[in-house]
Enzyme design. Structure first.
Site, PDB file in Angstrom:
ATOM      1  CG  ASN A   9      -1.683   1.147   1.452  1.00 43.45           C
ATOM      2  OD1 ASN A   9      -1.706   2.138   0.455  1.00 43.45           O
ATOM      3  ND2 ASN A   9      -2.504   1.381   2.733  1.00 43.45           N
ATOM      4  CE  LYS A  11      -0.290   3.204   4.971  1.00 42.37           C
ATOM      5  NZ  LYS A  11       0.006   3.189   6.218  1.00 42.37           N
ATOM      6  CG  HIS A  96      -5.637   1.811   5.299  1.00 44.53           C
ATOM      7  ND1 HIS A  96      -5.100   2.853   6.230  1.00 44.53           N
ATOM      8  CD2 HIS A  96      -4.589   1.076   5.230  1.00 44.53           C
ATOM      9  CE1 HIS A  96      -3.932   2.500   6.644  1.00 44.53           C
ATOM     10  NE2 HIS A  96      -3.621   1.515   5.897  1.00 44.53           N
ATOM     11  CD  GLU A  98      -2.936   5.597   6.874  1.00 42.00           C
ATOM     12  OE1 GLU A  98      -2.914   5.420   5.634  1.00 42.00           O
ATOM     13  OE2 GLU A  98      -1.887   4.978   7.502  1.00 42.00           O
ATOM     14  CD  GLU A 168      -3.393  -2.400   7.515  1.00 37.60           C
ATOM     15  OE1 GLU A 168      -2.007  -2.381   6.901  1.00 37.60           O
ATOM     16  OE2 GLU A 168      -3.898  -1.552   7.176  1.00 37.60           O
ATOM     17  N   GLY A 174       2.675   2.301  10.948  1.00 38.87           N
ATOM     18  CA  GLY A 174       3.763   3.340  10.735  1.00 38.87           C
ATOM     19  C   GLY A 174       4.525   3.688  11.824  1.00 38.87           C
ATOM     20  CB  SER A 214       5.509  -1.665  12.032  1.00 41.29           C
ATOM     21  OG  SER A 214       5.287  -0.430  12.346  1.00 41.29           O
TER      22      SER A 214
HETATM   23  P1  13P Z   1       3.145   0.401   7.615  1.00 33.77           P
HETATM   24  O1  13P Z   1       3.824  -0.822   6.927  1.00 33.77           O
HETATM   25  O2  13P Z   1       3.873   1.576   7.215  1.00 33.77           O
HETATM   26  O3  13P Z   1       3.184   0.251   9.111  1.00 33.77           O
HETATM   27  O4  13P Z   1       1.671   0.655   6.932  1.00 33.77           O
HETATM   28  C1  13P Z   1       0.870  -0.353   7.127  1.00 33.77           C
HETATM   29  C2  13P Z   1      -0.368  -0.150   6.477  1.00 33.77           C
HETATM   30  O5  13P Z   1      -1.144   1.118   6.942  1.00 33.77           O
HETATM   31  C3  13P Z   1      -0.768  -0.760   5.279  1.00 33.77           C
HETATM   32  O6  13P Z   1      -1.904  -0.628   4.750  1.00 33.77           O
END
Ligand code: 13P
Length: 251
Positions: A9, A11, A96, A98, A168, A174, A214
């Site tokens: 992803n 983003k 997601h 976010e 997640e 992150g 992560s």
């Molecule tokens: P990270 O791998 O940067 O923690 O992000 C995970 C994520 O949100 C994948 O959709």
């Protein structure tokens, strides 16, 4: 048979040229890695989807990161599932954390988005996961169960076959603070049981459940060794082809 999947992803990262280059680098690494034990997906921003599709071969599938809840019409700034289908994009991520947190996407909205995606023949990577306070107060099973029930359980068993679930935990995204393989396995097993209780064991056993948060080239191996972890949804580490391919080949 459930499939192992490693999905990147991206983003809101990379210019168009950088995104195409990353796709080419991932594709070259996948091609030279030989026979893989997982499917590989990259999810670039909307703008990059068609160019990234041209930059990869048959071994790398392309996913959107989102789609509209409505079919078409006066929804400025939105991209519909039908548009994705018309551009030959086979997957979209939905739900997601976010999107849930920053854009107020509720379970009801996500259920509509999922309906749009499936009606247009897309496969959905549906994200769920608890926040830190919900982990700390022990409510995380209730949270993920509610997200599944309210976002997905309107689907028929047949429709559910187009769903990939991504667990997640928000506190791991992150942050560099990965869930331990035991913590992740515990929730993955619970997710599979929740699906089995609704649709039966066969559907549950066929559902790919990915871990995200992560996940990187150093911990993927241990996470993917867990019986109910069928791959990863990778953020930061998917932006560097060398790291991403190490996660892909962790299976
Ligand atoms: P990270 O791998 O940067 O923690 O992000 C995970 C994520 O949100 C994948 O959709």
């Amino acid at each position: 048979m459930k499939r192992n999947i490693v999905a990147g992803n991206w983003k809101m990262n990379k210019s168009l040229a950088e995104g195409v280059q990353l796709a080419k680098d991932v594709n070259a690494a996948v091609e030279s890695a030989g026979v893989l034990k997982c499917d590989v997906i990259v999810a670039p921003p909307f703008l990059h989807l068609t160019e990234v599709s041209k930059a990869v071969g048959k071994k790398v599938a392309v996913s959107a990161q989102n789609c509209a809840a409505e079919a078409s019409g006066a929804y400025t700034g939105e991209v519909s599932a039908a548009m994705l289908k018309s551009a030959n994009i086979p997957y979209t991520i939905i739900g997601h954390s976010e999107r849930r947190t920053y854009y107020g996407e509720t379970d009801a909205i996500l259920a509509k988005k999922t309906g749009q995606a499936l009606a247009n023949g897309l496969k959905v990577i549906f994200c769920i996961g608890e926040e830190l306070s919900q982990r700390d107060n022990g409510k995380y099973f209730d949270v993920v169960k509610g997200q599944i029930e309210n976002g997905l359980f309107q689907l028929s068993a047949d429709e559910f076959k187009s769903i990939v679930v991504a667990y997640e935990p928000v506190w791991a995204i992150g942050t560099g603070r990965t869930a331990t393989s035991e913590q992740a396995q515990e929730v993955h097993a619970f997710i599979r049981k929740t699906i089995a209780d609704k649709y039966g064991k066969e559907v549950a056993d066929d559902t790919s459940i990915l871990y995200g948060g992560s996940c990187n080239e150093n911990n993927a191996n241990e996470l993917f060794a867990q019986p109910d972890i069928d791959g990863g949804l990778i953020g930061g580490a998917s932006l560097v082809a060398d790291k991403f391919i190490k996660i892909v080949t962790a299976f």
